[in-house]
Enzyme design. Structure first.
Site, short mmCIF file in Angstrom:
data_model
loop_
_atom_site.label_atom_id
_atom_site.label_comp_id
_atom_site.label_asym_id
_atom_site.label_seq_id
_atom_site.Cartn_x
_atom_site.Cartn_y
_atom_site.Cartn_z
N ASP A 228 -9.76 34.70 11.33
CA ASP A 228 -10.27 35.74 10.44
C ASP A 228 -11.72 36.05 10.83
OD1 ASP A 228 -9.40 36.72 7.27
OD2 ASP A 228 -11.45 37.05 7.99
N ASN B 83 -2.02 37.58 -0.12
CA ASN B 83 -2.43 38.58 -1.10
C ASN B 83 -1.44 39.73 -1.02
OD1 ASN B 83 -4.76 37.14 -1.91
ND2 ASN B 83 -5.88 37.91 -0.12
N GLN C 139 -5.38 42.63 -1.69
CA GLN C 139 -4.96 42.86 -0.31
C GLN C 139 -5.73 44.06 0.23
OE1 GLN C 139 -0.73 43.48 0.33
NE2 GLN C 139 -0.98 43.62 2.56
N VAL D 61 -5.72 44.70 4.00
CA VAL D 61 -5.06 45.17 5.23
C VAL D 61 -3.56 45.18 4.96
CG1 VAL D 61 -4.68 44.76 7.68
CG2 VAL D 61 -6.91 44.21 6.68
N HIS E 92 0.24 39.36 5.98
CA HIS E 92 -0.46 38.25 6.66
C HIS E 92 -0.58 37.06 5.73
CE1 HIS E 92 -3.40 40.99 4.83
NE2 HIS E 92 -4.13 39.93 4.56
N HIS F 175 -2.92 33.77 5.04
CA HIS F 175 -4.20 33.14 5.34
C HIS F 175 -3.97 31.63 5.39
CE1 HIS F 175 -6.89 36.62 4.02
NE2 HIS F 175 -5.76 36.95 3.42
P1 AMP Z 1 -6.48 40.52 2.67
O1 AMP Z 1 -7.62 40.71 1.70
O2 AMP Z 1 -5.52 39.46 2.22
O3 AMP Z 1 -5.80 41.84 3.00
O4 AMP Z 1 -7.14 39.95 3.99
C1 AMP Z 1 -7.48 40.71 5.09
C2 AMP Z 1 -8.28 39.80 5.97
O5 AMP Z 1 -8.42 40.41 7.25
C3 AMP Z 1 -9.71 39.49 5.47
O6 AMP Z 1 -9.86 38.10 5.29
C4 AMP Z 1 -10.59 40.03 6.59
O7 AMP Z 1 -11.74 39.25 6.81
C5 AMP Z 1 -9.65 40.00 7.78
N1 AMP Z 1 -9.97 40.94 8.84
C6 AMP Z 1 -10.32 42.24 8.73
N2 AMP Z 1 -10.52 42.77 9.94
C7 AMP Z 1 -10.29 41.79 10.84
C8 AMP Z 1 -10.35 41.71 12.28
N3 AMP Z 1 -10.66 42.77 13.04
N4 AMP Z 1 -10.07 40.52 12.87
C9 AMP Z 1 -9.75 39.45 12.12
N5 AMP Z 1 -9.68 39.46 10.77
C10 AMP Z 1 -9.95 40.61 10.14
#
Ligand code: AMP
Length: 114
Positions: A30, A87, A94, A96, A100, A102
């Site tokens: 991350d 999430n 959430q 992205v 995924h 974590h």
């Molecule tokens: P979520 O809030 O569960 O959607 O988590 C999305 C996660 O993606 C967050 O912990 C971000 O820090 C991570 N994230 C966003 N952009 C990138 C990236 N380019 N490379 C790695 N992790 C990322």
């Protein structure tokens, strides 16, 4: 439809620190770690969120969990334990919309989560 950030990582269009890869799964660090170890495990299939998975995705969901198990061993998280978080949607923060998991480890966590 536009590719999500994580599809671009799968396609090597943006860089990531990859820790594990199979035909169906990719895991990478991350970019904004919330623990000393913070890895994201994603399916290569673009499922936006857990609640969008259907019965055809059952074995892929199992493979994601087994990947967590393998990666946690690889990163030496088993002795002290680790947290796995999904999430799902807006209330869960959430950000992205590509499913995924974590994996967070290397410190203690409290419960309940915020
Ligand atoms: P979520 O809030 O569960 O959607 O988590 C999305 C996660 O993606 C967050 O912990 C971000 O820090 C991570 N994230 C966003 N952009 C990138 C990236 N380019 N490379 C790695 N992790 C990322």
């Amino acid at each position: 439809m536009d590719k999500t950030l994580f599809e671009k990582i799968i396609d090597r269009e943006i860089p990531a620190s990859i820790v594990y890869e199979t035909d169906n799964v990719l895991a990478f660090e991350d970019v904004n770690p919330q623990a000393p170890v913070h890895v994201l495990v994603i399916p290569k299939k673009p499922i936006p969120k857990l609640s969008d998975a259907d019965i055809d995705d059952q074995s892929l969901l199992g493979e994601l969990l087994m990947s967590v198990n393998i990666i946690a061993k690889q990163l030496n998280l088993n002795n002290d334990g680790y947290r796995v978080v999904i999430n799902n949607g807006e209330n869960a923060c959430q950000t992205v919309f590509h499913l995924h998991l974590h994996i967070m480890g290397g410190r203690g966590f409290s419960w309940p989560p915020g």
